[in-house]
Design an enzyme around this catalytic site. Structure first.
Site, PDB file in Angstrom:
ATOM      1  N   VAL A  33       7.375  13.787  -5.640  1.00 27.63           N
ATOM      2  CA  VAL A  33       7.251  12.773  -6.687  1.00 27.63           C
ATOM      3  C   VAL A  33       6.010  11.926  -6.349  1.00 27.63           C
ATOM      4  O   VAL A  33       5.340  12.179  -5.373  1.00 27.63           O
ATOM      5  CB  VAL A  33       8.504  11.883  -6.816  1.00 27.63           C
ATOM      6  CG1 VAL A  33       9.571  12.557  -7.620  1.00 27.63           C
ATOM      7  CG2 VAL A  33       9.027  11.480  -5.459  1.00 27.63           C
ATOM      8  N   LYS A  70      -3.363   6.602 -17.859  1.00 29.21           N
ATOM      9  CA  LYS A  70      -2.399   5.498 -17.789  1.00 29.21           C
ATOM     10  C   LYS A  70      -3.146   4.178 -17.924  1.00 29.21           C
ATOM     11  O   LYS A  70      -4.092   3.921 -17.168  1.00 29.21           O
ATOM     12  CB  LYS A  70      -1.652   5.575 -16.442  1.00 29.21           C
ATOM     13  CG  LYS A  70      -0.712   4.409 -16.211  1.00 29.21           C
ATOM     14  CD  LYS A  70       0.011   4.508 -14.867  1.00 29.21           C
ATOM     15  CE  LYS A  70       0.757   3.229 -14.545  1.00 29.21           C
ATOM     16  NZ  LYS A  70       1.271   3.183 -13.184  1.00 29.21           N
ATOM     17  N   LEU A 124       4.842   8.038   3.300  1.00 25.71           N
ATOM     18  CA  LEU A 124       6.233   7.638   3.516  1.00 25.71           C
ATOM     19  C   LEU A 124       6.509   7.398   5.006  1.00 25.71           C
ATOM     20  O   LEU A 124       7.397   6.622   5.353  1.00 25.71           O
ATOM     21  CB  LEU A 124       7.169   8.701   2.945  1.00 25.71           C
ATOM     22  CG  LEU A 124       6.985   8.958   1.429  1.00 25.71           C
ATOM     23  CD1 LEU A 124       7.814  10.153   0.981  1.00 25.71           C
ATOM     24  CD2 LEU A 124       7.334   7.725   0.604  1.00 25.71           C
ATOM     25  N   GLU A 134      -5.688 -14.122  -3.903  1.00 23.22           N
ATOM     26  CA  GLU A 134      -6.140 -14.348  -2.526  1.00 23.22           C
ATOM     27  C   GLU A 134      -7.037 -13.198  -2.091  1.00 23.22           C
ATOM     28  O   GLU A 134      -6.704 -12.037  -2.309  1.00 23.22           O
ATOM     29  CB  GLU A 134      -4.947 -14.392  -1.555  1.00 23.22           C
ATOM     30  CG  GLU A 134      -3.744 -15.124  -2.074  1.00 23.22           C
ATOM     31  CD  GLU A 134      -3.718 -16.585  -1.694  1.00 23.22           C
ATOM     32  OE1 GLU A 134      -4.579 -16.989  -0.896  1.00 23.22           O
ATOM     33  OE2 GLU A 134      -2.859 -17.317  -2.204  1.00 23.22           O
TER      34      GLU A 134
END
Ligand SMILES: Cc1cc2nc3c(=O)[nH]c(=O)nc-3n(C[C@H](O)[C@H](O)[C@H](O)COP(=O)(O)OP(=O)(O)OC[C@H]3O[C@@H](n4cnc5c(N)ncnc54)[C@H](O)[C@@H]3O)c2cc1C
Length: 540
Positions: A88, A119, A374, A471
């Site tokens: 994914v 997108k 991950l 920031e």
């Protein structure tokens, strides 16, 4: 092109440290010259081993091979055909376009190969409350008037009931909801100049594409499963890994991209993981592909559900869907039923279940191991930041690229930069959950989650006078904070008093003009699907 020019991949606009002492410390070309003068001092990294062939592994292979080209570094990537990748990671944010450009990849070629769509942001349906919709667009806010920023004068008119919704002043939001797309075009002083966009793509195809790229750059792919890790008894550095075939692979620097398990960073080095479940409530996902029911929309659609949220990511030829939820509030079977009954087209294949612990590795870089993807941590996919954090990790590794002495200062600085990135993404995500009017046990729980001090300050600054400070190298721009805060009904008590230096008529005509310009530009854009088809017709 010489090695110095090729190293353009390291150049990134967001980094204030770039011109500081660290920049000198990581100029590999300088080290190379010094080493040639005195071979006894040659402490250069000669061999890099990347473990894992998911998105993180192949992004690292592509980025490192491009940037270290000409420096005589051997890069090997080990991947196991028997241990799957998560598969994914279909939505991205605009920095991915820099990654692609800096690698020198032709965008149209990539879009065709990985079945990508464009997108322009994220649509949030039913999130603030049932029946509500707001849009989080990419890109900047509208232009300021003199020194008064857009959000300040828009807010004054909005609070007085004299301004349209925020979305109407973003070309990305208007184009997205009308299903139109174009890349930025050279049209000075129009909103068309500054269109910001990212991609949706098939994650496995993206990794495969980068694999081809990396191998062409000289990266050696080794198929096999790592079974054991050899650690130096004195300094605790990883010396080599051994595959099930018995082959041993040694390296100076190891990049751990083995996914959630963190085979080197955690299993071998025991670096530790900060569990952030007390801030981020979701810990499960069910993912399934489906037939598209309509032409692909140029945005990710997020719909709130009873125990989390569902995504719809349109690709060329299929949709990606997933239900991200909290296992404390819904059983896995019910979550699966919810996902399957809320697909727009019929499902393709069986749903895949994933579990995760939101959080981050205490140190993404420990000794001679740098964890990416991950293995370095995972917050959750709501704002599609996973791939961005990989990209940032690679860029920072190149900024603080070590030699075989692995200077502590470089490692500590790298870890601090990454920690800050994770913290900021966490704050942005946390705000999505804590400020809604939805009913139900899960959403009640979300509203009770304590805010971090940094988020509390951000919200208080906004509530008092609508001020948003970006920031230094912060990922999310003012427009992101503004659209999510306003979209989720965090409304300032007062507007910035400095706006009173402007004539209300002047503000009104600027806002009207901006809306008109955006509408005219969007009307001139092709549909998203037509844009994709026309680019592909040209590319073939
Ligand atoms: C539900 C969900 C949705 C997400 N959506 C998004 C999104 O929309 N946008 C986004 O940016 N990010 C998203 N992410 C994050 C994104 O998927 C990851 O950041 C990205 O895929 C990187 O994964 P990885 O390469 O770190 O790990 P993996 O894909 O798990 O790859 C691990 C690799 O390590 C290899 N490996 C493991 N053990 C061994 C071993 N012993 N020997 C050899 N090889 C080994 C495996 O074979 C595999 O190739 C999402 C994540 C989840 C869980």
């Amino acid at each position: 092109m010489g090695p110095e020019q090729k190293r353009g991949w390291m150049t990134e606009k967001r980094a204030p440290e770039q011109h500081g002492p660290q920049a000198r410390a990581v100029a590999p070309g300088l080290r190379y010259c010094a080493a040639r003068r005195n071979p006894m001092n040659d402490r250069r990294i000669r061999q890099i081993a990347i473990l894992g062939g998911g998105t993180a592994g192949w992004m690292a292979a592509a980025g490192l091979s491009k940037s270290l080209d000409g420096m005589g570094v051997q890069i090997r990537l080990i991947e196991s055909p028997h241990i799957g990748s998560v598969g994914v990671g279909e939505a991205t944010i605009p920095p991915i376009m820099d990654f692609i450009r800096q690698l020198g990849i032709a965008e149209d070629d990539l879009v065709r190969d990985v079945k990508a769509t464009y997108k322009l942001g994220i649509g949030y349906r039913d999130w603030t409350r049932a029946g509500h919709f707001y849009f989080h667009p990419f890109g900047p806010t509208g232009p300021g008037i003199g020194s008064i920023p857009f959000q300040a004068y828009w807010l004054k008119m909005f609070l007085a009931g004299n301004a349209a919704p925020l979305e109407d002043y973003s070309i990305q939001a208007v184009a997205a909801t009308e299903g139109r797309f174009t890349r930025p075009v050279h049209a000075p002083n129009t909103p068309l100049n500054k269109i910001a966009y990212a991609l949706h793509f098939d994650a496995s195809s993206f990794a495969r594409y980068l694999r081809g790229f990396s191998q062409a750059q000289g990266v050696q792919r080794i198929e096999g499963e790592v079974r054991s890790v050899s650690i130096h008894p004195q300094n605790g550095f990883v010396e080599s890994v051994t595959l099930e075939s018995g082959e041993s692979i040694a390296a100076d620097l190891f990049v751990d991209c083995t996914g959630f398990r963190g085979l080197l960073i955690e299993e071998a080095l025991g670096t530790g993981y900060e569990d952030w479940s007390h801030w981020l409530p979701c810990d499960r996902a069910i993912v399934v592909h489906s037939e598209p029911a309509a032409a692909p929309a140029p945005y990710t659609l997020v719909t709130a559900r009873d125990a989390g949220w569902q995504w719809r990511i349109p690709l060329q030829g299929r949709n990606g869907n997933g239900y991200v939820y909290s296992s404390a509030f819904i059983a896995n079977d019910s979550a699966e039923r919810t996902l399957l009954t809320n697909l727009e087209g019929s499902s393709l294949g069986a749903p895949v279940k994933l579990r995760f612990t939101p959080g981050r590795r205490r140190k993404a870089w420990s000794r001679n191991v740098v964890a990416l993807g991950l293995a370095a941590g995972f917050l959750e996919p709501l704002e599609a930041t996973g791939i961005y954090l990989i990209q940032r990790g690679i860029a920072m590794l190149l900024r603080f690229f070590p030699d075989r002495d692995f200077a502590t200062a470089d490692i500590e600085r790298y870890n601090r930069v990454l920690e800050l990135e994770f913290n900021r993404v966490r704050d942005f995500l946390l705000m999505h959950y804590t400020h809604t009017e939805r009913s139900g046990a899960f959403w009640d729980h979300c509203r009770s989650i304590p805010l971090t001090d940094t988020l509390l300050e951000k919200i208080e600054l906004f509530r008092s006078h609508g001020r948003i400070l970006r920031e230094d190298a912060e990922l999310f721009p003012v427009m992101s904070w503004l659209s999510v805060m306003v979209g989720q009904n965090i409304i300032p008590r007062r507007y910035d008093p400095m706006v009173d230096s402007l004539e209300p008529n002047k503000i009104q005509s600027r806002l009207d003009e901006l809306r008109r310009d955006i509408k005219r530009c969007v009307d001139s854009m092709p549909s998203h699907l037509d844009f994709i088809r026309s680019r592909q017709a040209r590319a073939t």
